[in-house]
Design an enzyme around this catalytic site. Sequence first.
Site, PDB file in Angstrom:
ATOM      1  N   GLY A 201       0.317  -5.086   0.771  1.00  0.00           N
ATOM      2  CA  GLY A 201      -0.623  -5.092  -0.300  1.00  0.00           C
ATOM      3  C   GLY A 201      -0.271  -5.684  -1.588  1.00  0.00           C
TER       4      GLY A 201
ATOM      5  CB  ALA B 152      -0.969  -0.056   1.283  1.00  0.00           C
TER       6      ALA B 152
ATOM      7  CD  GLU C 265       1.607  -5.831   5.127  1.00  0.00           C
ATOM      8  OE1 GLU C 265       0.997  -6.054   4.249  1.00  0.00           O
ATOM      9  OE2 GLU C 265       2.424  -6.783   5.610  1.00  0.00           O
TER      10      GLU C 265
ATOM     11  CD  GLU D 145      -2.478  -7.736   2.333  1.00  0.00           C
ATOM     12  OE1 GLU D 145      -3.455  -7.798   3.572  1.00  0.00           O
ATOM     13  OE2 GLU D 145      -2.242  -6.545   2.017  1.00  0.00           O
TER      14      GLU D 145
HETATM   15  N1  T1G Z   1       4.958   3.482  -0.242  1.00  0.00           N
HETATM   16  C1  T1G Z   1       5.145   4.520  -0.432  1.00  0.00           C
HETATM   17  N2  T1G Z   1       6.505   4.947  -0.867  1.00  0.00           N
HETATM   18  C2  T1G Z   1       7.324   3.841  -0.953  1.00  0.00           C
HETATM   19  C3  T1G Z   1       6.936   2.419  -0.329  1.00  0.00           C
HETATM   20  C4  T1G Z   1       5.594   2.258   0.035  1.00  0.00           C
HETATM   21  N3  T1G Z   1       5.107   1.092   0.203  1.00  0.00           N
HETATM   22  N4  T1G Z   1       7.908   1.433  -0.875  1.00  0.00           N
HETATM   23  C5  T1G Z   1       8.918   2.468  -0.902  1.00  0.00           C
HETATM   24  N5  T1G Z   1       8.596   3.446  -0.901  1.00  0.00           N
HETATM   25  C6  T1G Z   1       9.480   4.659  -1.505  1.00  0.00           C
HETATM   26  C7  T1G Z   1      10.671   5.067  -0.725  1.00  0.00           C
HETATM   27  O1  T1G Z   1      10.057   5.981   0.480  1.00  0.00           O
HETATM   28  C8  T1G Z   1      11.777   5.524  -1.656  1.00  0.00           C
HETATM   29  O2  T1G Z   1      11.263   7.016  -1.864  1.00  0.00           O
HETATM   30  C9  T1G Z   1      11.410   4.780  -2.964  1.00  0.00           C
HETATM   31  O3  T1G Z   1      10.161   4.246  -2.872  1.00  0.00           O
HETATM   32  C10 T1G Z   1      12.455   3.481  -2.965  1.00  0.00           C
HETATM   33  O4  T1G Z   1      12.431   3.121  -1.839  1.00  0.00           O
HETATM   34  C11 T1G Z   1      -2.815  -3.222   3.051  1.00  0.00           C
HETATM   35  C12 T1G Z   1      -0.913  -1.830   4.833  1.00  0.00           C
HETATM   36  C13 T1G Z   1      10.292  -1.877  -1.801  1.00  0.00           C
HETATM   37  C14 T1G Z   1      11.962  -3.260  -0.922  1.00  0.00           C
HETATM   38  O5  T1G Z   1       6.569  -2.369   3.774  1.00  0.00           O
HETATM   39  O6  T1G Z   1      10.771  -2.532   1.827  1.00  0.00           O
HETATM   40  O7  T1G Z   1       1.066  -2.985   2.052  1.00  0.00           O
HETATM   41  O8  T1G Z   1      13.319   8.058  -0.735  1.00  0.00           O
HETATM   42  O9  T1G Z   1      14.774   3.581  -1.233  1.00  0.00           O
HETATM   43  O10 T1G Z   1      16.041   0.038  -1.285  1.00  0.00           O
HETATM   44  O11 T1G Z   1      -1.636  -4.801   3.947  1.00  0.00           O
HETATM   45  O12 T1G Z   1      11.274   0.392  -0.113  1.00  0.00           O
HETATM   46  O13 T1G Z   1      12.876   7.631  -3.486  1.00  0.00           O
HETATM   47  O14 T1G Z   1      11.458   9.371  -2.273  1.00  0.00           O
HETATM   48  O15 T1G Z   1      13.483   1.680   0.036  1.00  0.00           O
HETATM   49  O16 T1G Z   1      15.078  -0.636  -3.822  1.00  0.00           O
HETATM   50  C15 T1G Z   1       3.965  -2.866   3.067  1.00  0.00           C
HETATM   51  C16 T1G Z   1       8.189  -1.099   1.991  1.00  0.00           C
HETATM   52  C17 T1G Z   1       3.206  -1.477   3.138  1.00  0.00           C
HETATM   53  C18 T1G Z   1       7.581  -2.212   1.758  1.00  0.00           C
HETATM   54  C19 T1G Z   1      12.373  -1.162  -2.177  1.00  0.00           C
HETATM   55  N6  T1G Z   1       4.975  -2.730   2.094  1.00  0.00           N
HETATM   56  N7  T1G Z   1       9.098  -0.833   0.991  1.00  0.00           N
HETATM   57  O17 T1G Z   1      13.727  -1.061  -1.566  1.00  0.00           O
HETATM   58  O18 T1G Z   1      14.308   1.454  -2.555  1.00  0.00           O
HETATM   59  S1  T1G Z   1       1.899  -1.565   4.266  1.00  0.00           S
HETATM   60  C20 T1G Z   1       6.399  -2.265   2.569  1.00  0.00           C
HETATM   61  C21 T1G Z   1      10.393  -1.407   0.938  1.00  0.00           C
HETATM   62  C22 T1G Z   1       0.763  -2.551   3.355  1.00  0.00           C
HETATM   63  C23 T1G Z   1      -1.356  -3.813   3.161  1.00  0.00           C
HETATM   64  C24 T1G Z   1      -0.329  -3.009   4.182  1.00  0.00           C
HETATM   65  C25 T1G Z   1      11.540  -1.267  -0.015  1.00  0.00           C
HETATM   66  C26 T1G Z   1      11.485  -1.989  -1.249  1.00  0.00           C
HETATM   67  P1  T1G Z   1      12.400   7.927  -2.296  1.00  0.00           P
HETATM   68  P2  T1G Z   1      13.771   2.239  -1.085  1.00  0.00           P
HETATM   69  P3  T1G Z   1      14.847  -0.034  -2.166  1.00  0.00           P
END
Ligand code: T1G
Length: 652
Positions: free
Chosen positions: A100, A61, A123, A103
């Site tokens: 998400g 998400a 999450e 999912e």
């Molecule tokens: N939402 C918004 N921005 C995100 C994002 C996300 N989920 N994931 C990454 N970014 C942005 C980050 O801030 C950065 O921005 C750029 O993308 C590159 O990220 C309903 C509620 C995917 C493994 O927890 O683990 O889904 O600094 O530097 O090292 O059940 O990002 O360039 O402006 O980290 O290659 C669950 C979180 C959400 C994954 C990539 N998902 N992201 O790593 O690049 S909760 C996560 C990561 C959810 C549902 C629930 C990593 C990555 P900027 P980066 P990277």
Amino acid sequence: MPLTLKRQNNIAIVTIDNPPVNAASHAVRQGLLDVVQETERDPTVQAVLLTCAGRTFVAGADIREFGKPPVEPHLPDVLRLIETAQTPWVAVLHGSVLGGGLELAMACRYRVANAGAQLGLPEVNLGLIPGAGGTVQLPRLVSAELALDMVAGGKPISAKAALHAGLIDALTEGALTPFALSFIDNLASHPVRPSTLDKAVNLPVDQAAFDEKVAKVTARAKGQKSPVAAAQAISKGFNLTVEEALQQERETFLKLKDDPQSAALRHIFFAERGTISLERLKGQKLAQIQTVGVVGGGTMGAGIAAACLLRGVSVVLVERDDDAAQAGFKRTADILAGSLSRGLVSQQKHDKMLDSFTVSANYAAFAHADLVIEAVFENFEVKAEVFSKIEAVVRPDAIIASNTSYLDVNALSQTLKHSSRAIGLHFFSPAHIMKLLEIVVPDTVSDEVLASCVAFGRQLGKICVLAGVCDGFIANRIMSAYRRECEYMLEDGALPWEIDEAMLAFGMPMGIYQMQDLAGLDIAWAMRKRQAAERKSDERYVDIADKLCEMGRFGQKSGRGWYIYDGKSRKPDPEVQALILSESSRKGITRISFSPDQIMSRILGRMQTEGHAILNEGIAQRAEDIDVVMINAFGFPRWTGGPMFMEGLSGA
Ligand code: T1G
Ligand code: NAD
């Protein structure tokens, strides 16, 4: 619109394109809703192929939307429509299929992936649990035990492991879309399988063992709520209907989303990704760092060498003499052997690392190094001599760095003919594990050298934070400040083990006195002796630590420090207690008792005060950087957001 739909014969190909990580933002959700409604109305569509442009499938998400009022359509609603669609959806997975995103993939009837894909529900790392069905979908596709590990642990699994576990249906090393299209062709001759939520849930193979795993999750969580909630959601889900389980999950998710812990963990998520945004670094030509020289093969030198080798950088390590060089080789090789035995690297990679690692007692070995990092004794004269020896043998464009913990990097730079190539690269012990790298910026360093070192730190997988030159930079300066505060409390009435207990209860991985005994009391003693000359006469000074060192109590390595050590056991020492009480009476201090909250409020207050001083002096760029440093250097509990974030929250 971050989503396109095109037809290829009777296949509808949906492509999400929402850089940087195809997060399931409002626009993506709306796009998916439009597509499922459109393809459900079109009987000529045999299947829907869902893919993503760019480097990854949906990585979750959109975390940036969490602090704002939610906007429909909500992800769970869209996924249920895809789940129950008459026309089967096939998810085509690459990159980080997380939260998400997984999912969404599990809502599709089939999943194919390329070999490099990682699949997970992280999450919990954001103080949440899956909120779009993940805790109900996953245990219907994989074993109950794996579902618990993935949801409560938050770590992704590889595509290979996912295929083995039944989470995906097929894997390819080749081009993904043609592979997916031929996968769909093969489907034509098979009845469409039931949706994920129509499958029976996989129950624990051994309930007692499963309950024990849940208990371990709870114990390991310490003060963090989300892992416990995640484990509960999975275990309670076994005895609920799909609808009841989805509702339970959603209620828990929404409650956690508004919890301060999730706000804190989201703060740190973005803080760790936004640490370096200096204008002067933009567009700089970056030095390619393929060979690193390390001087000193002790605790830090060996760790730094291993950190480089593990990231494919060749290393030349130089020590005082051949015996010390062989000892440095062994320390580093032992670290690499540990990574091999834990399956973190293959035998082939292990052997390749050893092939690109050499040791010597001759500085001429640095002739081809792109960067040389010194990690010799914490003594200015020794380091200055080493710096000049390095400068005498390396290429004119080679970078020269110091891993000093406290020393004046400006003064050290000035010992070189060309100070613009000098910088501080302060790793934390163990250097091949700790994620933090403090990049200490001397006044004369060139923008190119600074930018190259930031890129190098990221190449090593480190979280890089810029720090100005002062005693202890950010991490050790704040640690010195709250260590002083703790020593004031020792004289005023507290005992080392009481302070350590309070810090552990707060969520720190270790108390400050246990930590000092681990690192060795002699390093800080040397620093205090060096600082003695500059100490203001009216500044309160506690002698207890010095007296322990004069008694030869240097911590674990000497069997006694703040505690007494008998093999693995650590016990409070009546001799230390007696020394502390005698110091209070010698200074005429009436001792008072301290509650754990009072102890922590003094420690936090001191951290925040020193944090503000560091910000005012420009030693740190942002308050967030101080939070990132305290969490990644000393294990300050992530779910608090860090000392500066806490102050903002509580005004503590
Ligand atoms: N939402 C918004 N921005 C995100 C994002 C996300 N989920 N994931 C990454 N970014 C942005 C980050 O801030 C950065 O921005 C750029 O993308 C590159 O990220 C309903 C509620 C995917 C493994 O927890 O683990 O889904 O600094 O530097 O090292 O059940 O990002 O360039 O402006 O980290 O290659 C669950 C979180 C959400 C994954 C990539 N998902 N992201 O790593 O690049 S909760 C996560 C990561 C959810 C549902 C629930 C990593 C990555 P900027 P980066 P990277
Ligand atoms: P250490 O005593 O374990 O190792 C120092 C090594 O440097 C020894 O092997 C010694 O033989 C070698 N050495 C000394 N003089 C030399 C010279 N002239 N040429 C080549 N080799 C020489 O010390 P350490 O704990 O690895 O600390 C090294 C540096 O890293 C210090 O500046 C320290 O402050 C800093 N540091 C230490 C830690 C930590 O937790 N130990 C953390 C961060 C930074």
